[in-house]
Enzyme design. Structure first.
Site, PDB file in Angstrom:
ATOM      1  N   ASP A 118       9.411  -2.611   6.786  1.00  0.00           N
ATOM      2  CA  ASP A 118      10.548  -2.504   7.694  1.00  0.00           C
ATOM      3  C   ASP A 118      10.220  -3.295   8.957  1.00  0.00           C
ATOM      4  OD1 ASP A 118      11.427  -0.696   5.822  1.00  0.00           O
ATOM      5  OD2 ASP A 118      11.851   0.909   7.252  1.00  0.00           O
ATOM      6  N   HIS A 178       3.785  -3.135   2.061  1.00  0.00           N
ATOM      7  CA  HIS A 178       3.816  -3.151   0.602  1.00  0.00           C
ATOM      8  C   HIS A 178       3.765  -4.571   0.050  1.00  0.00           C
ATOM      9  CE1 HIS A 178       5.198   1.170   0.231  1.00  0.00           C
ATOM     10  NE2 HIS A 178       5.435   0.926   1.514  1.00  0.00           N
ATOM     11  N   SER A 287       3.103  -3.476  14.230  1.00  0.00           N
ATOM     12  CA  SER A 287       2.387  -4.746  14.305  1.00  0.00           C
ATOM     13  C   SER A 287       3.179  -5.811  13.557  1.00  0.00           C
ATOM     14  CB  SER A 287       0.983  -4.614  13.749  1.00  0.00           C
ATOM     15  OG  SER A 287       0.197  -5.712  14.170  1.00  0.00           O
TER      16      SER A 287
END
Length: 335
Positions: A118, A178, A287
Site C-alpha cells: 500500500d 509482498h 518507508s
C-alpha cells in the site's frame, strides 16, 4: 534557570532548522552543504531505534486502545481490515505490523506485475541505457543504488526494456510488503547507511537520498530477465524484518559504526521462488519499496506518479501490442 534556558535553546535550534528546511523544500530548493552537514550529524539511526522501542511499549489496554483509535482516525485506517480485533493489539508496533483479513487485498493475477505494498507511486518509468533513473527530477545511477560494479554493463535481452517503480509507504499505510510477481530470489545485499526521511518532498530536496539510506537489495530473475526488489529504510523505521531470513534485520546498533555504502552480500544456494502476493517482510513504520526489472516493450505502466495504490492492484499490464491472441499464446508457452 540556566538549565531551562539550555533546554529552550536545545529545542529552538533544531526547530528553527526544521522550519528553514521546510521553507527550502516549499521553494523547490535542494540541500545546501551546511544543511547536509547538520543533517548527517543528527543521530537518526539511534532516534529511529528509540521510536521503535517506544512503539513496542505495552500500555494499559484502555490507553493502548485510545492510542490506536486516535492514530487510525488521524490516518484514515480501516480497522475492519485487521486480521484480529484491533483492541487485542498490545502495542503500537504490533498494530503497525498487523496482518490483514484474507481477501482484504485481492491479487490481480491478470496483471504482469502488481503493487508490492500500500502507498503512493513516487515515480515510475524507464531506466536509461546507461543505467540512469530520474526520480523527482533527481538523477540516480542504478548500479550505485544496488551496489553493482559500475564497470560491468547490465545487459538487456533483445526487445526488452528496464523499468523502475518506487512506492512510498506513509505511517498510516499497511506496513507489510509482498511479492509483485512470480520471481526467484538468488541473492541479497544489505547496504548500511543513513535513515533520512523518504517523504516525497524530501526526495527532491536531498540529492541522492535513496543511495544514502540503508536498504536491502533483493536480486533475482523473473520470466523477462533481471528483477530487483529493494526495501529502503527511513527515519522512524525501527527496523525491517524479512520472512525468508529471520536473522536479517536493519538499523541494529552494531552497524552504526559502518560507513554509508558498506555492504554484506549473501548468495542463496537454493533460490527462493515467490508468487504474486507472497509476503516478503515488514516495515516497522512507513518507508519505500524500489522495483527495477526487465520487461518486454509491450508492457506498460498502468499507474502514474502521485497515484495511491494498494497491494495487489496492477502496476504494469500488457499494452495493445502485447495483448493480442498470438502474444498471449506465446506467453502461455513460455516464449
Amino acid at each position: 534557570m540556566k538549565r531551562g534556558l539550555l533546554a529552550l535553546l536545545g529545542l529552538a535550534v533544531p526547530s528553527a532548522w526544521v522550519l528553514h528546511v521546510n521553507h527550502d523544500i516549499s521553494q523547490g530548493k535542494t540541500i545546501s552543504e551546511t544543511d547536509l552537514y547538520f543533517l548527517s550529524h543528527l543521530p537518526l539511526r539511534k532516534f529511529s531505534r528509540v521510536v521503535g522501542f517506544v512503539n513496542e511499549t505495552q500500555f494499559p489496554s484502555g490507553i493502548q486502545n485510545r492510542l490506536i483509535k486516535t492514530f487510525a482516525s488521524l490516518y484514515g485506517i480501516n480497522l475492519e481490515e485487521c486480521e484480529r480485533d484491533w483492541q487485542q493489539y498490545t502495542s503500537m508496533q504490533e498494530f503497525f505490523t498487523r496482518a490483514l483479513k484474507a481477501g482484504a487485498r485481492p491479487i490481480d493475477h491478470q496483471a504482469a506485475l502488481v503493487s508490492p505494498a500500500d502507498g503512493v507511486v513516487l515515480q515510475c518509468g524507464v531506466v536509461g541505457q546507461e543505467g540512469e533513473l530520474c526520480i523527482k527530477g533527481v538523477p540516480y545511477d542504478e548500479r550505485e543504488f544496488v551496489q553493482e560494479d559500475a564497470s560491468i554493463p547490465a545487459p538487456l535481452q533483445r526487445g526488452t526494456q528496464r523499468l523502475f517503480c518506487i512506492i512510498y509507504l506513509a505511517p498510516g499505510d499497511y506496513h507489510r510488503f509482498h511479492s509483485p510477481a512470480t520471481w526467484r530470489l538468488c541473492s541479497y545485499t544489505h547496504i548500511s547507511g543513513h535513515l533520512y526521511s523518504v517523504h516525497p518532498l524530501a526526495v527532491k530536496w536531498l540529492t541522492g537520498l535513496f543511495c544514502l539510506n540503508e536498504r536491502v537489495v533483493l536480486k533475482g530473475k523473473w520470466q523477462f530477465g533481471k528483477f530487483i526488489y529493494a526495501p529502503v529504510g527511513a527515519t522512524n523505521v525501527g527496523s525491517m524484518a524479512f520472512v525468508f531470513d529471520k536473522k536479517l534485520h536493519t538499523n541494529i546498533q552494531e552497524d552504526d559504526v559502518l560507513l554509508t555504502g558498506s555492504k554484506v552480500t549473501k548468495n542463496l544456494d537454493c533460490p527462493v521462488t515467490f508468487l504474486p502476493g507472497d509476503e516478503l517482510g515488514t516495515f516497522r513504520m512507513g518507508s519505500s519499496v524500489v522495483l527495477i526489472f526487465d520487461a518486454p516493450k509491450s508492457l506498460e505502466f498502468c499507474v502514474s506518479p502521485h497515484q495511491k495504490v494498494r497491494m495487489g492492484q496492477p502496476l504494469v499490464s500488457w499494452g495493445k501490442a502485447g495483448n493480442g491472441p498470438f502474444a498471449r499464446w506465446r506467453r502461455a508457452l513460455g516464449f
